[in-house]
Every structure is written in structure tokens, then in C-alpha cells.
Design a protein around this motif. Structure first.
Motif, PDB file in Angstrom:
ATOM      1  N   UNK A 136      60.548  48.687  53.828  1.00 18.72           N
ATOM      2  CA  UNK A 136      61.492  49.379  52.961  1.00 18.72           C
ATOM      3  C   UNK A 136      62.769  48.556  52.867  1.00 18.72           C
ATOM      4  N   UNK A 137      63.210  48.278  51.634  1.00 17.47           N
ATOM      5  CA  UNK A 137      64.421  47.503  51.408  1.00 17.47           C
ATOM      6  C   UNK A 137      65.352  48.288  50.491  1.00 17.47           C
ATOM      7  N   UNK A 138      66.626  48.448  50.934  1.00 13.04           N
ATOM      8  CA  UNK A 138      67.574  49.240  50.148  1.00 13.04           C
ATOM      9  C   UNK A 138      68.962  48.619  50.107  1.00 13.04           C
ATOM     10  N   UNK A 139      69.105  47.356  50.481  1.00 11.93           N
ATOM     11  CA  UNK A 139      70.425  46.738  50.477  1.00 11.93           C
ATOM     12  C   UNK A 139      70.979  46.660  49.054  1.00 11.93           C
ATOM     13  N   UNK A 140      72.303  46.649  48.962  1.00 11.38           N
ATOM     14  CA  UNK A 140      72.938  46.587  47.652  1.00 11.38           C
ATOM     15  C   UNK A 140      73.181  47.938  47.018  1.00 11.38           C
ATOM     16  N   UNK A 141      72.996  49.031  47.791  1.00 10.33           N
ATOM     17  CA  UNK A 141      73.306  50.380  47.324  1.00 10.33           C
ATOM     18  C   UNK A 141      74.515  50.916  48.094  1.00 10.33           C
TER      19      UNK A 141
END
Length: 242
Positions: A136-141
Motif C-alpha cells: 500500500x502506497x499513499x505518500x503525497x496526500x
């Protein structure tokens, strides 16, 4: 597909049936895709798609791999849930999502999910309750729950975060845990002990400060006390967890 656009379609390839329409400046989602009922891999990334109409994914129950990143999407159609027993990879990064798309929660076999560089502030607890999700990748939020620091630690750290909140007692306790959890996996006993000690010390310092001001008229004294107060307020709490 739209006329004049680049298309790669493999109906019977060794790697399964796939359709690639990446980097085509597509604005309107090609409804013809719904006729490809045996499709297993669909890539529509790096286009200008704003809306995916309802009724397309209900015909794509074998779809395993879906790339929609780098478009202008702010929502996903409800019938994406029709792929709940097949879809394993989903990439919706670099879009315009402000809230997490609820149809994704119905994808029981999803193993890899990319939501980077959107406008998400909150992730649903339900996303991390199953056992299928492996990456799971969510960086930049601008995430607040869980904090970005928690998400950077991976799926297990996110699960720990939600577990700590679920078992915390009282709203004040919950806010404290949320505030510190991103950097240090809050929820352990010693963090509350240190916070309590810090607040008690600050209360004592402020009481002493007010007491010193009473009956004093010398300007230099007030300047000195004001500097001390600013120093106290600028102090930061360093919490070291084992």
C-alpha cells in the motif's frame, strides 16, 4: 478505443488478455471496453479521464490488473465492486481524489493498492482489516488519519495505529494518541506518563510566574518574566518509546 489512438490489445496472450491505452490523451472513458468480458489487464493511465461511467466494470468480472493513475478522476464507479473476486492490483495515484473511493473496500482479493499524490485526508479502517493487501502506497496526500508518518511505516504500522485508537479510552486520550502516533507509535503507557508529568510541570511554572508578577511594578522584571514564559511555551516534548 478512440480512433487514431495507440492501442495494444492481446486477446489470447501468454500473460492473459490485456488492453493498454496509456498516454493517449483520452478524455471520455471508452465504453466499448465493457464488451471485452474476458479482459484481465486494463491500463488507462496517463490520460485526461475525469469520469468512469457506471456499468463498465460489471462486465469485467475477470479483471485482475487496473491502472488509472495520472488522470483527473475524483471518484470510482460503484460497479467496480463487481471485480471483488478478481482484482489484485489497482493504481489510482496522481488523480483528484479527496475522499477514499468506497468501491475499493469491496475488493476482497486486492493485493497492491497505489493512491499516492491525491488529496486524501483520511483512510478507512476497513481497508486494513483483511489479510489480502500486501502493498500500500499513499505518500503525497495530506493525511491526518492515519498521519503520513504512520503510512510511511507500511501496512502493519497502519494496523497498529487503528488498533491503538480502537482500544483507547476517552476522547482526550484519543486525541493525544492521534497527535503523537505518527512519529512514535503512541498508545504505550510511558507516553501518557511523560505527558502527564509535562503538564504538571507547566502548571507549576505558570502558577509561580503569576505569583511573581503580583505586586511588582518594575518594567525590567516584567520583561524578564515575559522571556521566561516564551521559553516555556516554545519547549517541545520529546518522547522516546522503546
Amino acid at each position: 478505443a478512440q480512433r487514431g489512438k495507440k492501442m495494444i490489445y492481446n486477446p489470447k496472450g501468454e500473460r492473459g488478455r490485456f488492453l493498454i491505452l496509456s498516454k493517449n490523451e483520452i478524455v471520455d472513458f471508452p465504453n466499448e471496453i465493457q464488451s471485452l468480458v474476458c479482459l484481465e489487464k486494463l491500463e488507462l493511465n496517463q490520460n485526461q479521464i475525469r469520469v468512469i461511467p457506471e456499468g463498465v466494470f460489471s462486465h469485467l468480472s475477470r479483471l485482475k490488473h487496473l491502472r488509472l493513475n495520472n488522470n483527473r478522476l475524483g471518484a470510482l464507479p460503484r460497479d467496480l465492486a463487481a471485480c471483488h473476486n478478481s482484482l489484485q492490483y489497482l493504481n489510482i495515484s496522481n488523480n483528484l481524489f479527496r475522499t477514499f473511493p468506497q468501491p475499493v473496500l469491496q475488493l476482497a482479493r486486492l493485493q497492491e493498492l497505489h493512491v499516492q499524490n491525491n488529496a486524501l485526508r483520511q483512510l478507512p479502517r476497513e481497508l486494513f482489516q483483511g489479510q489480502s493487501l500486501k502493498m500500500f502506497k499513499a505518500n503525497g496526500n495530506p493525511l491526518r488519519e492515519p498521519p503520513s508518518e504512520v503510512c510511511a511505516g507500511g501496512i502493519r504500522q497502519i494496523q497498529n495505529y487503528f488498533s491503538q485508537l480502537q482500544h483507547s479510552s476517552g476522547q482526550e486520550d484519543k486525541r493525544v494518541k492521534t497527535m503523537f502516533l505518527g512519529a512514535s507509535l503512541a498508545g504505550k503507557h510511558d507516553i501518557m506518563t511523560k505527558i502527564t508529568a509535562m503538564l504538571a510541570e507547566r502548571k507549576s511554572n505558570l502558577t509561580h510566574f503569576i505569583h511573581n508578577l503580583e505586586g511588582i511594578e518594575e518594567p525590567e522584571f516584567y520583561v524578564d518574566q515575559w522571556e521566561r514564559l516564551k521559553e516555556m511555551e516554545s519547549c517541545t516534548l520529546t518522547v522516546g518509546l522503546r
